[in-house]
Design a protein around this motif. Sequence first.
Motif, PDB file in Angstrom:
ATOM      1  N   VAL A   7       0.830  -1.202   0.000  1.00  0.00           N
ATOM      2  CA  VAL A   7       0.000   0.000   0.000  1.00  0.00           C
ATOM      3  C   VAL A   7       0.868   1.257   0.000  1.00  0.00           C
ATOM      4  O   VAL A   7       1.855   1.334   0.735  1.00  0.00           O
ATOM      5  N   ILE A   8       0.479   2.219  -0.828  1.00  0.00           N
ATOM      6  CA  ILE A   8       1.033   3.574  -0.773  1.00  0.00           C
ATOM      7  C   ILE A   8      -0.059   4.499  -0.237  1.00  0.00           C
ATOM      8  O   ILE A   8      -1.207   4.427  -0.674  1.00  0.00           O
ATOM      9  N   ALA A  10      -1.109   8.592   0.553  1.00  0.00           N
ATOM     10  CA  ALA A  10      -0.773   9.981   0.241  1.00  0.00           C
ATOM     11  C   ALA A  10      -1.778  10.920   0.886  1.00  0.00           C
ATOM     12  O   ALA A  10      -2.990  10.760   0.708  1.00  0.00           O
ATOM     13  N   THR A  35       4.981   6.533   1.404  1.00  0.00           N
ATOM     14  CA  THR A  35       4.020   7.599   1.678  1.00  0.00           C
ATOM     15  C   THR A  35       4.394   8.841   0.880  1.00  0.00           C
ATOM     16  O   THR A  35       5.560   9.056   0.534  1.00  0.00           O
ATOM     17  N   LEU A  42       3.288  11.431  -5.088  1.00  0.00           N
ATOM     18  CA  LEU A  42       2.554  10.190  -5.324  1.00  0.00           C
ATOM     19  C   LEU A  42       2.812   9.675  -6.732  1.00  0.00           C
ATOM     20  O   LEU A  42       3.012   8.472  -6.942  1.00  0.00           O
ATOM     21  N   VAL A  46       4.291   5.932  -7.506  1.00  0.00           N
ATOM     22  CA  VAL A  46       3.548   4.929  -8.274  1.00  0.00           C
ATOM     23  C   VAL A  46       4.384   4.417  -9.438  1.00  0.00           C
ATOM     24  O   VAL A  46       4.289   3.246  -9.824  1.00  0.00           O
ATOM     25  N   CYS A  51       3.088  -1.510  -6.042  1.00  0.00           N
ATOM     26  CA  CYS A  51       2.085  -1.532  -4.976  1.00  0.00           C
ATOM     27  C   CYS A  51       0.787  -2.128  -5.505  1.00  0.00           C
ATOM     28  O   CYS A  51       0.566  -2.195  -6.719  1.00  0.00           O
ATOM     29  N   VAL A  54      -3.481   2.142  -3.635  1.00  0.00           N
ATOM     30  CA  VAL A  54      -3.139   3.525  -3.322  1.00  0.00           C
ATOM     31  C   VAL A  54      -4.301   4.128  -2.545  1.00  0.00           C
ATOM     32  O   VAL A  54      -5.441   4.107  -3.015  1.00  0.00           O
ATOM     33  N   SER A  56      -5.382   7.658  -1.389  1.00  0.00           N
ATOM     34  CA  SER A  56      -4.972   9.027  -1.690  1.00  0.00           C
ATOM     35  C   SER A  56      -6.025  10.048  -1.290  1.00  0.00           C
ATOM     36  O   SER A  56      -7.202   9.924  -1.643  1.00  0.00           O
ATOM     37  N   ARG A  82      -2.377  -1.356 -13.088  1.00  0.00           N
ATOM     38  CA  ARG A  82      -2.361  -0.268 -12.117  1.00  0.00           C
ATOM     39  C   ARG A  82      -2.814  -0.789 -10.766  1.00  0.00           C
ATOM     40  O   ARG A  82      -3.476  -1.833 -10.670  1.00  0.00           O
ATOM     41  N   ILE A  85      -7.358   1.912  -6.417  1.00  0.00           N
ATOM     42  CA  ILE A  85      -7.311   3.285  -5.908  1.00  0.00           C
ATOM     43  C   ILE A  85      -8.475   3.518  -4.951  1.00  0.00           C
ATOM     44  O   ILE A  85      -9.638   3.272  -5.288  1.00  0.00           O
TER      45      ILE A  85
END
Length: 214
Positions: A7-8, A10, A35, A42, A46, A51, A54, A56, A82, A85
């Motif tokens: 996981v990212i 932001a 992060t 971000l 990415v 990941c 995301v 965000s 991708r 999200i």
Amino acid sequence: MDKKIRVIVADDHPVVLDGICAYLRQDRRVEVVATARDAAGLATLVSDVPCDFVFSDIGMRGVNGESNSIAFLKRLVRQVPRPHIVAVTMIAHAQMLAGLLNLGVEGVVDKRDTLPSLSEAITAISGGRRFASAHASELLAAEPAWAPARAGTLSAREWEVFRLYASGMRMAEIARQFGRSNKTIATQRRSAVRKLGLENEFELIAYLQQIGLA
């Protein structure tokens, strides 16, 4: 051991960013791999850090000076492959939330909902379902089916006019600052309000409060 869900996260508010990360790190399925505090950061992450999800904020300044990160998310949803999200937001505007889902964002989490909504989003989306947290679901359910879904991004100039108007400056003062006519500035303000899907002054004030400009 099963592979971790990478996981990212932001968000431009450090306390919110730290809180989301701290909660997700308690989920044994999850590894927070990076992060970011703005959309430009971000975008770089990415591209460089593999990941699966995301999370965000959408109120962060955009990559090219736009009013929010939605323009970047629009580009991200078109990438193949991708990450999933999840938009995390304080904005309580049904047309914008519906617009995000129409874009291809798989989840919307209202920041006023409890932190377990984050894990619930991962579970739902991993199972092939879209997710909206409690407050977001209530807003979306109350929105008329005919209402247009919008997820607007303001240009850098529209955003600056919008920000100065929110600070209390009059149209004439903003026009003098930019060396433009009152008519031009008023047109940019109307364009910004229309892009955001706002219908009246009450909705405009509520939106400004939600993004911290009023």
